[in-house]
Enzyme design. Sequence first.
Site, mmCIF file in Angstrom:
data_model
loop_
_atom_site.group_PDB
_atom_site.id
_atom_site.type_symbol
_atom_site.label_atom_id
_atom_site.label_comp_id
_atom_site.label_asym_id
_atom_site.label_seq_id
_atom_site.Cartn_x
_atom_site.Cartn_y
_atom_site.Cartn_z
ATOM 1 N N SER A 24 0.809 -1.226 0.000
ATOM 2 C CA SER A 24 0.000 0.000 0.000
ATOM 3 C C SER A 24 0.838 1.270 0.000
ATOM 4 O O SER A 24 1.099 1.856 1.058
ATOM 5 C CB SER A 24 -0.943 -0.006 1.204
ATOM 6 O OG SER A 24 -2.029 -0.846 0.964
ATOM 7 N N ALA A 29 2.978 2.533 7.361
ATOM 8 C CA ALA A 29 3.290 1.297 8.103
ATOM 9 C C ALA A 29 3.460 0.118 7.157
ATOM 10 O O ALA A 29 4.367 -0.699 7.312
ATOM 11 C CB ALA A 29 2.185 1.003 9.118
ATOM 12 N N SER A 30 2.584 0.021 6.161
ATOM 13 C CA SER A 30 2.669 -1.088 5.208
ATOM 14 C C SER A 30 4.020 -1.086 4.508
ATOM 15 O O SER A 30 4.670 -2.124 4.356
ATOM 16 C CB SER A 30 1.523 -0.988 4.195
ATOM 17 O OG SER A 30 1.875 -1.512 2.940
ATOM 18 N N GLU A 176 -13.575 3.766 -0.814
ATOM 19 C CA GLU A 176 -12.909 3.006 0.256
ATOM 20 C C GLU A 176 -13.849 2.758 1.433
ATOM 21 O O GLU A 176 -13.427 2.402 2.522
ATOM 22 C CB GLU A 176 -11.645 3.747 0.703
ATOM 23 C CG GLU A 176 -10.644 3.971 -0.422
ATOM 24 C CD GLU A 176 -9.698 2.777 -0.681
ATOM 25 O OE1 GLU A 176 -9.251 2.153 0.286
ATOM 26 O OE2 GLU A 176 -9.417 2.485 -1.865
ATOM 27 N N HIS A 252 -6.591 7.249 4.590
ATOM 28 C CA HIS A 252 -8.047 7.235 4.770
ATOM 29 C C HIS A 252 -8.384 8.312 5.799
ATOM 30 O O HIS A 252 -7.586 8.556 6.720
ATOM 31 C CB HIS A 252 -8.537 5.888 5.336
ATOM 32 C CG HIS A 252 -8.464 4.747 4.377
ATOM 33 N ND1 HIS A 252 -7.976 3.510 4.731
ATOM 34 C CD2 HIS A 252 -8.841 4.640 3.079
ATOM 35 C CE1 HIS A 252 -8.052 2.687 3.696
ATOM 36 N NE2 HIS A 252 -8.566 3.345 2.676
ATOM 37 N N CYS A 370 -9.955 0.608 11.952
ATOM 38 C CA CYS A 370 -9.898 -0.040 10.629
ATOM 39 C C CYS A 370 -10.508 -1.420 10.691
ATOM 40 O O CYS A 370 -11.018 -1.936 9.690
ATOM 41 C CB CYS A 370 -8.457 -0.236 10.170
ATOM 42 S SG CYS A 370 -7.533 1.254 9.906
HETATM 43 N N1 LIG Z 1 -7.682 2.969 7.577
HETATM 44 C C1 LIG Z 1 -8.421 1.924 7.360
HETATM 45 N N2 LIG Z 1 -9.687 1.996 7.504
HETATM 46 N N3 LIG Z 1 -7.918 0.767 6.923
HETATM 47 C C2 LIG Z 1 -6.553 0.402 6.918
HETATM 48 C C3 LIG Z 1 -6.257 -0.460 5.747
HETATM 49 C C4 LIG Z 1 -4.822 -0.887 5.714
HETATM 50 C C5 LIG Z 1 -4.480 -1.556 4.405
HETATM 51 N N4 LIG Z 1 -3.143 -2.100 4.470
HETATM 52 C C6 LIG Z 1 -2.729 -2.968 3.528
HETATM 53 O O1 LIG Z 1 -3.416 -3.369 2.637
HETATM 54 C C7 LIG Z 1 -1.273 -3.432 3.654
HETATM 55 C C8 LIG Z 1 -1.064 -4.843 3.162
HETATM 56 C C9 LIG Z 1 0.396 -5.168 2.976
HETATM 57 O O2 LIG Z 1 1.205 -4.269 2.718
HETATM 58 O O3 LIG Z 1 0.745 -6.379 3.081
HETATM 59 C C10 LIG Z 1 -4.601 -0.581 3.234
HETATM 60 O O4 LIG Z 1 -3.638 0.150 2.981
HETATM 61 O O5 LIG Z 1 -5.663 -0.529 2.599
#
Ligand SMILES: N=C(N)NCCC[C@H](NC(=O)CCC(=O)O)C(=O)O
Length: 446
Positions: A24, A29-30, A176, A252, A370
């Site tokens: 992402s 963080a991702s 989203e 988001h 989330c």
């Molecule tokens: N804020 C809200 N409501 N949701 C958080 C979603 C996190 C999700 N992370 C991921 O999809 C990371 C998956 C990875 O990197 O393996 C995203 O970015 O869509």
Amino acid sequence: MAKHAVEANFDGLVGPSHNYAGLSWGNVASRSNVRAVSNPREAALQGLAKMKRLADRGYVQGVLPPHERPHVATLRALGFDGSDSDVLRAAAEQSPAILAAVSSASAMWTANAATVSPSADTSDSRVHFTPANLSAKFHRSIEHAVTGRALKAIFTDESRFAHHPALPSVSQFGDEGAANHTRLCGGYGEPGVELFVYGKVAFNEQAPAPRLYPARQTLEASQAVARLHGLKDSRAVFAQQNPEAIDAGVFHNDVIAVGNGNTLFYHELAFLDEEQVLADIRSRLTGAELEAVRVSSDQVPLEDAVASYLFNSQLLNTPDGMMLAVPGECREIASVSGYLDELVANAGPITSVEVFDVKQSMRNGGGPACLRLRVVLDDDELKAMHHGVLLNDALYERLTTWVEAHYREELSQEDLGDPMLLEEVRKALDELTGILGLGSVYDFQL
Ligand SMILES: N=C(N)NCCC[C@H](NC(=O)CCC(=O)O)C(=O)O
């Protein structure tokens, strides 16, 4: 007269393929945990512990099932063929990135599952659901079909629940779901104001937009959902997210603001035009005065808000004021921890703070908020929905035992092509639909 209604929270059960693939862009963080070894068992148990604590406190707590991952059907649609094992092997060899995308357990973040409008707000007095197309990210764009099936299996009564298909899956209608939607109201059963927050205007290239990171939600998508749900102008507010916040990692709106009842808790950099947002809500809100709890950059710098996920908290009613359910990271960052102490010491609407450990999810950018989809239900709607997904002590025990039986404690990127993983996942999910009484929702069951 307004009906009595509750806010039910449906958490996504973390799937057995939970992993860190750095999928992402725009989600700090991702990207920073890419290729770390995950612990799917711990992730699922952390999520269940959060659900249990809230259910024990008397909140209506539901569970949404994880999706089948790796998703072999998507790999086949992309031209990989042969037996399931052949498909996985070829994808692992030719495109580990595609394999990682179809293996993500991202359906756990159910704030992105759908947008939900309570019956008190809609023109036909039904609860409306639109699964989010999540078209901004390939790994998430494959969620909406199964999400829609699961929601239909839980909310079946067509006289009370209306299900729409996801919007067209193109960037102009990037949607989203509830992560960019919050509802302000007097009481849950009273007509409320639905605040839709978008990142850019698709059909106006002159309009302000982030420069570094993608805006995942468009105004056009938010307006389409409001139309589908039959929301009158007096029930909907559309507000642009501050592009500066998106470029700082707020992918988001629920990473920078959260609302509940008459209270909006937000950072001063959340919206492009803060004054207008507040005025628009105030002019529509009936039965209560808006309580705007504004956090300034001096109190909590934007980067600390993103790192701690302060605003990705659940804001919940208690008998004495509201409780903020925050991720543990909020106590690790001095500015945020200090702010939380001040917040409860002040005589505002938020009177308590509770800490939840969802670290496995946080490393992929998913905090407590989330992980849950809010569905406001009046007493008759609550009675009419499928109760097999509502968490009680027995279901908690069963799901904990189920996780312990089926989930691995370590998963790396190299494991995603292991045909055994797919077998384990399907066996586990088949058993799960039995436990939850959902019937067949997965492709491999149809
Ligand atoms: N804020 C809200 N409501 N949701 C958080 C979603 C996190 C999700 N992370 C991921 O999809 C990371 C998956 C990875 O990197 O393996 C995203 O970015 O869509």
